[in-house]
Scaffold this motif. Structure first.
Motif, PDB file in Angstrom:
ATOM      1  N   PHE A  28       0.959  -1.103   0.001  1.00 19.75           N
ATOM      2  CA  PHE A  28      -0.069   0.006   0.018  1.00 19.75           C
ATOM      3  C   PHE A  28       0.843   1.227  -0.036  1.00 19.75           C
ATOM      4  N   LEU A  29       1.686   1.368   0.816  1.00 15.26           N
ATOM      5  CA  LEU A  29       2.996   2.379   0.857  1.00 15.26           C
ATOM      6  C   LEU A  29       3.528   2.581  -0.396  1.00 15.26           C
ATOM      7  N   HIS A  30       3.729   1.469  -1.416  1.00 16.55           N
ATOM      8  CA  HIS A  30       4.619   1.677  -2.453  1.00 16.55           C
ATOM      9  C   HIS A  30       4.091   2.617  -3.522  1.00 16.55           C
ATOM     10  N   LEU A  31       2.808   3.036  -3.099  1.00 17.50           N
ATOM     11  CA  LEU A  31       2.165   3.949  -3.932  1.00 17.50           C
ATOM     12  C   LEU A  31       2.926   5.316  -3.996  1.00 17.50           C
ATOM     13  N   HIS A  32       3.616   5.429  -2.797  1.00 17.70           N
ATOM     14  CA  HIS A  32       4.109   6.679  -2.628  1.00 17.70           C
ATOM     15  C   HIS A  32       5.683   6.503  -2.826  1.00 17.70           C
ATOM     16  N   PRO A  33       6.295   7.669  -3.062  1.00 25.09           N
ATOM     17  CA  PRO A  33       7.783   7.639  -3.231  1.00 25.09           C
ATOM     18  C   PRO A  33       8.391   7.582  -1.830  1.00 25.09           C
ATOM     19  N   VAL A  34       9.654   7.469  -1.758  1.00 20.91           N
ATOM     20  CA  VAL A  34      10.244   7.336  -0.402  1.00 20.91           C
ATOM     21  C   VAL A  34      10.360   8.689   0.183  1.00 20.91           C
ATOM     22  N   SER A  35      10.953   9.522  -0.639  1.00 18.57           N
ATOM     23  CA  SER A  35      10.961  11.029  -0.118  1.00 18.57           C
ATOM     24  C   SER A  35      10.117  11.937  -0.917  1.00 18.57           C
ATOM     25  N   VAL A  36       9.900  13.156  -0.239  1.00 20.02           N
ATOM     26  CA  VAL A  36       9.316  13.908  -1.170  1.00 20.02           C
ATOM     27  C   VAL A  36       9.757  15.333  -0.861  1.00 20.02           C
ATOM     28  N   LYS A  37       9.415  16.472  -1.541  1.00 21.92           N
ATOM     29  CA  LYS A  37       9.804  17.728  -1.081  1.00 21.92           C
ATOM     30  C   LYS A  37       8.680  18.204  -0.126  1.00 21.92           C
ATOM     31  N   ARG A  90       0.760   8.357 -12.761  1.00 21.66           N
ATOM     32  CA  ARG A  90       1.337   9.337 -13.677  1.00 21.66           C
ATOM     33  C   ARG A  90       1.709  10.484 -12.831  1.00 21.66           C
ATOM     34  N   VAL A  91       1.006  10.602 -11.565  1.00 26.07           N
ATOM     35  CA  VAL A  91       1.468  11.692 -10.633  1.00 26.07           C
ATOM     36  C   VAL A  91       3.103  11.194 -10.256  1.00 26.07           C
ATOM     37  N   ARG A  92       3.274   9.922 -10.076  1.00 25.38           N
ATOM     38  CA  ARG A  92       4.815   9.734  -9.752  1.00 25.38           C
ATOM     39  C   ARG A  92       5.814   9.769 -11.083  1.00 25.38           C
ATOM     40  N   LYS A  93       5.125   9.391 -12.133  1.00 26.71           N
ATOM     41  CA  LYS A  93       6.026   9.224 -13.341  1.00 26.71           C
ATOM     42  C   LYS A  93       6.177  10.816 -13.925  1.00 26.71           C
ATOM     43  N   ASP A  94       5.268  11.852 -13.591  1.00 24.42           N
ATOM     44  CA  ASP A  94       5.298  13.108 -14.204  1.00 24.42           C
ATOM     45  C   ASP A  94       6.356  13.965 -13.051  1.00 24.42           C
ATOM     46  N   GLY A  95       6.697  13.132 -12.217  1.00 21.59           N
ATOM     47  CA  GLY A  95       7.837  13.887 -11.377  1.00 21.59           C
ATOM     48  C   GLY A  95       7.280  14.286  -9.971  1.00 21.59           C
ATOM     49  N   GLY A  96       6.374  13.498  -9.541  1.00 17.41           N
ATOM     50  CA  GLY A  96       5.629  13.691  -8.187  1.00 17.41           C
ATOM     51  C   GLY A  96       4.791  15.259  -8.285  1.00 17.41           C
TER      52      GLY A  96
END
Ligand code: HEM
Lengths: 257, 446
Positions: A37-46, A246-252
């Motif tokens: 479930f968590l892997h929907l998210h990146p590891v770190s974000v701005k 796409r949110v992830r692939k488009d750069g978060g």
């Protein structure tokens, strides 16, 4: 050793989570990578990208509401039969007889809320200019999700089969009758004919397709039930998956360059 | 017994709680104001030198008294004093019970919001606006008809939405004006400060968890507190008056007043959705990607806000709260009287035109029909086919050069489509115009 630690070091716990509790930096990274479930998210974000005052959390809330609707919807399906004979009385019984009586309330208010939050999410995305390159296509997927959210709500509106329901759907579906070319009372439908026979009549036009009849009736209830409980949710789930991907692939989440 | 009591003891009780909450909000604000707002300039008469918080303290104490009065009143609810006076309600109904005033009012509000953004986003101004609207809501709830329509279970979310949208719009303009200033002064954007990378666990997942818990709690309370509506079993012979679509489609239903269903229900929604999807491909402006700003994108943002506020939200409010039986317009404190009649005597453009040339041509063959409607047809074709290139060569030249032919044509057509509803509204109100092109023979009316 505390009970918590004992549990977290047990073989069962470790077989499920595969790593120690995320209390240090390494395991906080690992948890994001190993948990489905968590892997929907990146590891770190701005930091500013996830600030509440930036995203208003509206996309996330919309998704959460979708899950709530799915859950309460399944519960409602256990009690509801989509037939003219039973639909209304099953809904009535939900309030008067069944123990999980507020499931219908949660489902209905959640649906209203989801319509609102999906607008607000779009509003935020527009105001932060997040539809600009490289996120153009995700905006398009978003617009599709918006339509489908409205349609989900619309198809569900009929199911209680009370006065409110059928007349709202009647008003709404009368539009289909006026569809240019494809509606029995729309401009240009006369042009679609073959050897003098109109192809588009009020027994073969867009409204008929939507309602499964000339009026809102049993066939409509069945159609809307299937659209509401199966067809649209499946499509929405698929699009949400693509949307998140796409949110992830488009750069978060968008941030100033 | 009055069948439509403005006040009952349970309403009075509820309002007591309501004002108590508003009192606590203002109590908080008094303390905050004491800390940050300082004193009135010593030159100001009477209050010079007093802390600004004194004003808020006064407001709070009045609210507290109002609240207490609601709990301690012992007389019959009919004699309870704190209610909207008729001399307020009647003019409000008389003046606002009219789509023209309503629509122009919502457009003015939109213009005000954009033009005076620097002013109204200030903390104390925004707070005062919020309090004013809360007190307005509270007072209005003492009116039977207002309560009937606003308190309908399905309408409650709309009221909530209005407050949420106002709040989020405030956030937007606040951050946008801040960033505009930063850009002008060459400082980094707000979003660029303190923008380190953080780990999703814990920073994001905990926010999400808290968010989910709060939402679940909200839904449960909402579900217990407000019963979902269930009316009589469906009957295909008893048509309710008014018959309303679900609330989120009421903007479209309102368009039916001005357009036939094929436009209002099919073409215009299609254009709205197509237009939304086209947005990223026609907005060539690179500024404002990933941060809040207004100045560098004023055209795009204003257009969007115009579509969102006067043309969508305001029409939903109109359709939900102000349209009653026979789709007549009713004031917010007005009884939904089924017998209210409104003379609608609308005239087609062709009738106007041909009255100058001795009567409308009759006949139902194609040529007569085209001749009859020729002025309208020319106008419509001109609007969609001649106007765009003209605009591109004149006032929108800047856009045309940046966009190229195809994109510009899509863009200008979308803008023209967006203007279609206001144009038709104004024509209807000023000339009682029914159709610009009216060919009922082919179900083709514009
Ligand atoms: C069922 C409906 C939807 C769901 C569940 C959903 C969910 C999300 C989520 C969770 C995000 C991450 C950022 C955030 O929370 O703001 C996001 C981003 C985004 N959404 Fe949606 N969304 C939906 C509908 C829409 C709609 C209607 C639009 C626009 C028309 C849209 C356009 C976008 C775009 C462009 C992004 C990227 C934003 C950025 O990077 O800042 N989505 N969406």
């Amino acid at each position: 050793m505390s009970v918590g630690d004992y549990i977290r070091n047990s073989q069962i716990w470790r077989s499920v989570f595969r790593h120690p509790a995320p209390t240090d930096r390494r395991n906080r990274v690992v948890v994001m990578l190993t948990n489905f479930f968590l892997h929907l998210h990146p590891v770190s974000v701005k930091q500013q990208g996830i600030a509440l005052s930036y995203t208003w959390c509206m996309g996330g809330i919309t998704f959460f509401l979708f899950l709530v609707e799915a859950l309460t919807g399944v519960l409602l399906m256990f009690y509801y039969r989509p037939t003219l004979e039973w639909a209304f009385y099953d809904i009535q019984a939900l309030r008067d007889v069944q123990t999980l009586g507020i499931m219908r309330e949660i489902h209905r208010w959640g649906a209203h809320a989801m319509v609102i939050t999906v607008w607000l999410h779009m509003y935020r995305v527009f105001l932060t200019g997040s539809y600009k390159p490289p996120r153009e296509f995700n905006w398009v997927i978003g617009v599709l999700l918006l339509v489908l959210t409205l349609l989900l709500s619309f198809t569900g509106y009929l199911l209680p089969w009370d006065q409110l329901a059928i007349w709202a759907i009647t008003v709404g579906s009368n539009m289909a009758r006026a569809h240019p070319f494809l509606g029995g009372e729309g401009p240009g439908f006369q042009l679609l004919n073959m050897g003098g026979y109109d192809l588009i009549t009020n027994a073969s036009d867009a409204k008929f397709l939507l309602l499964g009849g000339r009026f809102v009736g049993e066939a409509t209830l069945n159609r809307f039930y299937i659209l509401h409980c199966v067809a649209i949710p499946v499509v929405v789930s698929g699009l949400i998956a693509i949307h998140f991907w796409r949110v992830r692939k488009d750069g978060g989440i968008s941030q100033p360059l | 017994m009055n069948p439509h009591p403005d006040l009952t003891s349970s309403v009075i009780h509820g309002l007591g709680w309501y004002y108590l909450i508003v009192f606590f909000m203002n109590l908080y604000w008094t303390v905050r104001s004491y800390k940050v707002d300082g004193e009135f300039a010593s030159g100001v008469p009477v209050v010079g030198g007093l802390p600004v918080a004194a004003v808020w303290a006064c407001i709070s104490s009045v609210l507290l008294m109002i609240s207490v009065a609601h709990f301690t009143g012992t007389g019959s609810p009919d004699t309870f004093m704190i209610r909207l006076p008729e001399f307020f309600k009647n003019p409000v109904d008389a003046f606002f019970a009219d789509p023209v005033v309503y629509f122009l009012g919502s457009v003015s509000l939109f213009v005000f919001m954009v033009v005076f953004r620097e002013w109204w986003v200030k903390d104390s101004v925004a707070w005062s606006l919020l309090q004013a609207s809360l007190i307005f809501m509270g007072l209005s709830m003492s009116d039977y008809d207002f309560r009937q329509i606003v308190g309908k279970p399905d309408n409650v979310p709309i009221v909530a939405m209005l407050f949420i949208v106002a709040f989020l719009t405030w956030i937007y303009f606040r951050r946008a004006t801040d960033n505009d200033r930063r850009v002008a002064e060459g400082r980094p954007l707000f979003e660029q400060e303190d923008n380190e990378k953080v780990l999703v666990w814990p920073d994001l997942v905990y926010t999400e968890l808290i968010c989910m818990i709060l939402l679940t709690a909200l839904l449960i309370f909402w579900g217990i507190g407000l019963e979902a509506p269930l009316e009589e079993p469906a009957s295909s012979v008893k048509t309710p008056n008014p018959s309303k679509a679900p609330w989120y489609f009421l903007g479209l239903q309102e368009m039916l007043v001005y357009f036939d269903p094929w436009l209002a229900g099919v073409v215009l929604p299609g254009i709205i959705l197509g237009g939304l999807m086209a947005v990223p491909y026609i907005d060539f402006n690179k500024a404002g990607n990933g941060y809040y700003c207004f100045k560098d994108r004023w055209f795009a943002v204003s257009t969007f806000l115009f579509g969102f506020f006067p043309l969508w939200i305001a029409l939903i409010v109109l359709g939900t709260f102000l349209r009653g039986p026979n789709w007549n317009f009713y004031g917010i404190y007005e009884l939904w009287d089924v017998h209210k009649v409104k003379a609608a005597n609308n005239v087609n453009l062709s009738e106007y035109v041909w009255s100058l040339f001795g009567g409308v041509p009759t006949g139902s063959d194609i040529l007569t029909i085209l001749k009859r409607e020729c002025v309208g047809i020319v106008l419509v074709l001109g609007y969609f086919f001649v106007l765009p290139p003209l605009l591109g060569l004149t006032i929108l030249r800047r856009f045309f050069v940046r966009m190229g032919v195809l994109r510009f044509l899509v863009f200008s057509n979308l803008i023209l489509w967006m203007a279609v509803l206001p144009i038709k509204m104004v024509l209807r109100w000023s000339f009682s115009l029914k159709y610009i092109v009216g060919i009922p023979e082919w179900f083709f009316n514009i």
